[in-house]
Design a protein around this motif. Structure first.
Motif, PDB file in Angstrom:
ATOM      1  N   GLN A  16      39.849  33.793  31.339  1.00 46.81           N
ATOM      2  CA  GLN A  16      40.709  32.798  30.906  1.00 46.81           C
ATOM      3  C   GLN A  16      40.244  31.370  31.617  1.00 46.81           C
ATOM      4  OE1 GLN A  16      43.415  32.912  28.959  1.00 46.81           O
ATOM      5  NE2 GLN A  16      43.068  30.762  29.008  1.00 46.81           N
ATOM      6  N   HIS A  17      39.460  31.424  32.516  1.00 52.06           N
ATOM      7  CA  HIS A  17      38.834  30.112  33.167  1.00 52.06           C
ATOM      8  C   HIS A  17      37.619  29.684  32.439  1.00 52.06           C
ATOM      9  CE1 HIS A  17      41.455  29.775  36.671  1.00 52.06           C
ATOM     10  NE2 HIS A  17      41.265  30.809  37.142  1.00 52.06           N
ATOM     11  N   ALA A  18      36.961  30.830  31.915  1.00 52.57           N
ATOM     12  CA  ALA A  18      35.779  30.267  30.905  1.00 52.57           C
ATOM     13  C   ALA A  18      36.176  29.893  29.667  1.00 52.57           C
ATOM     14  CB  ALA A  18      35.015  31.781  30.782  1.00 52.57           C
ATOM     15  N   ILE A  19      37.388  30.524  29.025  1.00 55.39           N
ATOM     16  CA  ILE A  19      37.731  29.887  27.759  1.00 55.39           C
ATOM     17  C   ILE A  19      38.319  28.536  28.045  1.00 55.39           C
ATOM     18  CG2 ILE A  19      39.785  30.196  26.010  1.00 55.39           C
ATOM     19  CD1 ILE A  19      39.243  33.341  26.636  1.00 55.39           C
ATOM     20  N   ASP A  20      39.128  28.288  28.923  1.00 61.69           N
ATOM     21  CA  ASP A  20      39.490  26.657  29.404  1.00 61.69           C
ATOM     22  C   ASP A  20      38.374  25.848  29.430  1.00 61.69           C
ATOM     23  OD1 ASP A  20      42.145  27.754  29.322  1.00 61.69           O
ATOM     24  OD2 ASP A  20      42.367  28.101  31.492  1.00 61.69           O
TER      25      ASP A  20
ATOM     26  N   LEU B   5      45.965  54.794  44.445  1.00 63.65           N
ATOM     27  CA  LEU B   5      44.954  53.795  44.889  1.00 63.65           C
ATOM     28  C   LEU B   5      43.899  53.461  43.630  1.00 63.65           C
ATOM     29  CD1 LEU B   5      44.142  52.099  47.497  1.00 63.65           C
ATOM     30  CD2 LEU B   5      42.518  54.066  47.925  1.00 63.65           C
ATOM     31  N   ILE B   6      43.397  54.260  43.100  1.00 69.75           N
ATOM     32  CA  ILE B   6      42.526  54.144  41.855  1.00 69.75           C
ATOM     33  C   ILE B   6      43.341  53.438  40.883  1.00 69.75           C
ATOM     34  CG2 ILE B   6      41.565  55.161  40.099  1.00 69.75           C
ATOM     35  CD1 ILE B   6      40.808  57.446  42.099  1.00 69.75           C
ATOM     36  N   VAL B   7      44.441  53.544  40.593  1.00 68.96           N
ATOM     37  CA  VAL B   7      45.260  52.824  39.392  1.00 68.96           C
ATOM     38  C   VAL B   7      45.339  51.311  40.081  1.00 68.96           C
ATOM     39  CG1 VAL B   7      47.288  52.719  38.061  1.00 68.96           C
ATOM     40  CG2 VAL B   7      46.276  54.977  38.633  1.00 68.96           C
ATOM     41  N   VAL B   8      45.884  51.158  41.229  1.00 67.83           N
ATOM     42  CA  VAL B   8      46.139  49.982  41.690  1.00 67.83           C
ATOM     43  C   VAL B   8      44.970  49.042  41.793  1.00 67.83           C
ATOM     44  CG1 VAL B   8      46.883  48.650  43.496  1.00 67.83           C
ATOM     45  CG2 VAL B   8      48.184  50.466  42.703  1.00 67.83           C
ATOM     46  N   VAL B   9      43.680  49.576  42.310  1.00 72.21           N
ATOM     47  CA  VAL B   9      42.266  48.841  42.212  1.00 72.21           C
ATOM     48  C   VAL B   9      41.883  48.602  40.814  1.00 72.21           C
ATOM     49  CG1 VAL B   9      39.948  49.188  42.954  1.00 72.21           C
ATOM     50  CG2 VAL B   9      41.720  49.789  44.675  1.00 72.21           C
ATOM     51  N   ASN B  10      42.180  49.394  39.926  1.00 65.07           N
ATOM     52  CA  ASN B  10      41.777  49.206  38.719  1.00 65.07           C
ATOM     53  C   ASN B  10      42.520  47.925  37.820  1.00 65.07           C
ATOM     54  OD1 ASN B  10      40.767  49.664  35.954  1.00 65.07           O
ATOM     55  ND2 ASN B  10      42.487  50.672  35.310  1.00 65.07           N
ATOM     56  N   ALA B  11      43.880  48.013  38.198  1.00 59.35           N
ATOM     57  CA  ALA B  11      44.791  46.927  37.988  1.00 59.35           C
ATOM     58  C   ALA B  11      44.399  45.421  38.451  1.00 59.35           C
ATOM     59  CB  ALA B  11      46.305  47.035  38.172  1.00 59.35           C
ATOM     60  N   ILE B  12      43.968  45.576  39.799  1.00 60.88           N
ATOM     61  CA  ILE B  12      43.607  44.276  40.388  1.00 60.88           C
ATOM     62  C   ILE B  12      42.025  43.730  39.785  1.00 60.88           C
ATOM     63  CG2 ILE B  12      42.496  43.441  42.562  1.00 60.88           C
ATOM     64  CD1 ILE B  12      44.963  45.274  44.053  1.00 60.88           C
ATOM     65  N   ILE B  13      41.377  44.736  39.623  1.00 57.94           N
ATOM     66  CA  ILE B  13      40.127  44.288  38.834  1.00 57.94           C
ATOM     67  C   ILE B  13      40.299  43.842  37.372  1.00 57.94           C
ATOM     68  CG2 ILE B  13      37.825  45.131  37.888  1.00 57.94           C
ATOM     69  CD1 ILE B  13      37.917  47.256  40.234  1.00 57.94           C
ATOM     70  N   GLY B  14      41.306  44.475  36.704  1.00 52.64           N
ATOM     71  CA  GLY B  14      41.766  43.783  35.384  1.00 52.64           C
ATOM     72  C   GLY B  14      42.292  42.470  35.436  1.00 52.64           C
ATOM     73  N   VAL B  15      43.004  42.332  36.469  1.00 51.77           N
ATOM     74  CA  VAL B  15      43.662  40.911  36.512  1.00 51.77           C
ATOM     75  C   VAL B  15      42.498  39.844  36.997  1.00 51.77           C
ATOM     76  CG1 VAL B  15      45.080  39.536  38.014  1.00 51.77           C
ATOM     77  CG2 VAL B  15      46.043  41.783  37.202  1.00 51.77           C
ATOM     78  N   VAL B  16      41.793  40.245  37.909  1.00 53.86           N
ATOM     79  CA  VAL B  16      40.634  39.391  38.116  1.00 53.86           C
ATOM     80  C   VAL B  16      39.639  38.960  36.858  1.00 53.86           C
ATOM     81  CG1 VAL B  16      38.315  39.159  39.514  1.00 53.86           C
ATOM     82  CG2 VAL B  16      40.630  40.034  40.602  1.00 53.86           C
ATOM     83  N   GLN B  17      39.133  40.006  36.026  1.00 55.05           N
ATOM     84  CA  GLN B  17      38.491  39.881  34.849  1.00 55.05           C
ATOM     85  C   GLN B  17      39.027  38.832  34.274  1.00 55.05           C
ATOM     86  OE1 GLN B  17      37.387  43.924  34.066  1.00 55.05           O
ATOM     87  NE2 GLN B  17      35.465  43.565  34.922  1.00 55.05           N
ATOM     88  N   GLU B  18      40.497  39.078  33.947  1.00 55.01           N
ATOM     89  CA  GLU B  18      41.229  38.285  32.854  1.00 55.01           C
ATOM     90  C   GLU B  18      41.287  36.920  33.503  1.00 55.01           C
ATOM     91  OE1 GLU B  18      45.154  39.257  31.566  1.00 55.01           O
ATOM     92  OE2 GLU B  18      44.691  41.329  31.406  1.00 55.01           O
ATOM     93  N   SER B  19      41.403  36.773  34.691  1.00 48.40           N
ATOM     94  CA  SER B  19      41.518  35.311  35.116  1.00 48.40           C
ATOM     95  C   SER B  19      40.330  34.526  35.035  1.00 48.40           C
ATOM     96  CB  SER B  19      41.612  35.383  36.549  1.00 48.40           C
ATOM     97  OG  SER B  19      43.184  35.877  36.733  1.00 48.40           O
TER      98      SER B  19
END
Length: 123
Positions: free
Chosen positions: A108-112, A91-105
């Motif tokens: 990316q929106h800020a860079i665009d 659960l911790i690993v999956v939540v960490n992955a979700i947070i990482g994807v949200v931060q990347e997104s």
């Protein structure tokens, strides 16, 4: 060709142009057709699923997944039915992955948005 290393007169000769009037319309269209637009080529962005799974490529995440697997098989082997530890680790690993994807997104929106703001125009 390294245009930046040539003098202005060398560039004028190579482009066969007039320094006062510039390229003619037909010459400019021919150059556009032969050389293409003056744009940087952007890499194709990864999809949401690929960004999610790329979060698991970190060494520490792999260690946590292995620890979760060992904990699961240990509980299975002993027959204790104590699966709470591997579930919490996953659960911790999956939540960490979700947070990482949200931060990347968001990044990316800020860079665009910054790219749109800094788009120079020239004539």
């Amino acid at each position: 060709m390294n245009w930046h290393s040539n003098t202005a007169m060398q560039v004028i000769k190579k482009l066969n142009t007039n320094p006062q009037t510039g390229l003619s319309s037909t010459h400019a269209k021919a150059k556009l057709n032969s050389d293409g637009e003056n744009k940087l080529i952007e890499k194709k962005q990864k999809g949401l699923i690929m960004r999610f799974f790329s979060q698991f490529a970190n060494f520490m995440v792999i260690v946590l997944l292995i620890a979760s697997g060992i904990s699961f098989f240990t509980a299975l082997w002993e027959g204790s039915g104590d699966y709470i530890d591997p579930i919490i680790i996953l659960l911790i690993v999956v939540v960490n992955a979700i947070i990482g994807v949200v931060q990347e997104s968001r990044a990316q929106h800020a860079i665009d948005a910054l790219k749109k703001l800094s788009a120079p125009t020239a004539r």
